[in-house]
Design an enzyme around this catalytic site. Sequence first.
Site, PDB file in Angstrom:
ATOM      1  N   ASP A   9      -1.579 -35.777 -36.771  1.00 27.44           N
ATOM      2  CA  ASP A   9      -1.415 -34.889 -35.626  1.00 27.44           C
ATOM      3  C   ASP A   9      -0.631 -33.713 -35.812  1.00 27.44           C
ATOM      4  OD1 ASP A   9       0.773 -36.385 -36.032  1.00 27.44           O
ATOM      5  OD2 ASP A   9       1.232 -36.836 -33.540  1.00 27.44           O
ATOM      6  N   ASP A  14       3.783 -33.339 -40.103  1.00 23.00           N
ATOM      7  CA  ASP A  14       2.629 -33.775 -40.693  1.00 23.00           C
ATOM      8  C   ASP A  14       2.276 -32.860 -41.853  1.00 23.00           C
ATOM      9  OD1 ASP A  14       1.093 -35.901 -38.611  1.00 23.00           O
ATOM     10  OD2 ASP A  14       2.736 -34.351 -37.543  1.00 23.00           O
TER      11      ASP A  14
HETATM   12  C1  BDR Z   1       6.244 -39.271 -35.504  1.00 16.18           C
HETATM   13  O1  BDR Z   1       6.041 -38.568 -34.142  1.00 16.18           O
HETATM   14  C2  BDR Z   1       5.651 -37.085 -34.603  1.00 16.18           C
HETATM   15  O2  BDR Z   1       6.206 -36.400 -33.702  1.00 16.18           O
HETATM   16  C3  BDR Z   1       5.944 -37.045 -35.740  1.00 16.18           C
HETATM   17  O3  BDR Z   1       4.889 -36.220 -36.557  1.00 16.18           O
HETATM   18  C4  BDR Z   1       5.981 -38.181 -36.583  1.00 16.18           C
HETATM   19  O4  BDR Z   1       4.487 -38.654 -36.962  1.00 16.18           O
HETATM   20  C5  BDR Z   1       8.088 -39.480 -35.473  1.00 16.18           C
HETATM   21  O5  BDR Z   1       8.304 -40.444 -34.356  1.00 16.18           O
HETATM   22 CA    CA Z   2       2.812 -36.934 -36.988  1.00 14.36          CA
END
Ligand code: BDR
Ligand code: CA
Length: 317
Positions: A9, A14
Amino acid sequence: KKKLIIDVDTGVDDAMAIMVALANPDVEILGITCCHGNTPLENVLKNTLRVLKVCNRLDIPVYRGCSKPLLARKQHAGDYHGKDGLGDVPDPDAPGLDLLQKKNAVQAMVKLVKDNAGEVILVATAPLTNLAVAVQLDPSLPKKLKALYIMGGNTESRGNTTVCGEFNFVADPEAAYIVLDRYTCPTYMATWEFTCRNSLPWSFCDTWLAESTLKADFMKKISSLSRTKAQSADYQKEITAGTGFNSCDVYALAAAIDDTLITESEEVAVAVELEGTYTRGMMVVDYIQKLKKDHKAIIMKKVDLEKLKQMLTNALK
Ligand code: BDR
Ligand code: CA
């Protein structure tokens, strides 16, 4: 070569995870499947293509996945990742969505795993919606996977999104429940507390981002907002409990490509709370084996930080 499918996402961390994978010559990325999460799906698709463009790897297939959680109300993490998911530093020359594959991400996941049965390592760094739908479509999918690596969940009821819930699980609790229940392949988990406890010193980040390469420039730009947020006194005190920089998704990806990265782990059955006034989306860890589940997750405990730093350094070269 290790064959990976990365479900993202995209999101700052990521992006880092994708770059770590691209930098490793022993990894073949079969496809990147996109899911709603940090930012709406349209941004996730655009961000993923932006990352591939910076790395000169637009040849990697990118697929459009689920735009909404199964049942939960949609939520994003714009405060941390920026409204656009990549720190709100737009690129006027970002690649267009016409570069996306025509096949849907979930169908692509099912087909890629079937065509490479026994070989695919699935790395999930987003809410688990795509994975949950995929197992509904093909119940035999988990058996055909070599392994599953998840960034998500929590072990000590410390949350980052709700009191005790981690973002990827809270953003789609039903999907997380289905995945932990049905994916009976070896399942490795980089939980929120694990990433906090194994965070990188801020001094490393400064040196890391100071390189003068295109990739380092890109990373510096997109991570500026989230670094400011993560370094703020409140965030350090309340959210990460005073640790350094935890680029969550990188841990799951890095562990998937280097079997020696995790130096300590624990096997425990896990589930997800689907109700509860405060606890919906929290991962439940069955230390006393009350759930009588045969399948146990492998919960990461300790990482070889020097190795991780090296992987991150290579990613920006
Ligand atoms: C996860 O949530 C997202 O904000 C980040 O990309 C990670 O996958 C951390 O809690
Ligand atoms: Ca993520």
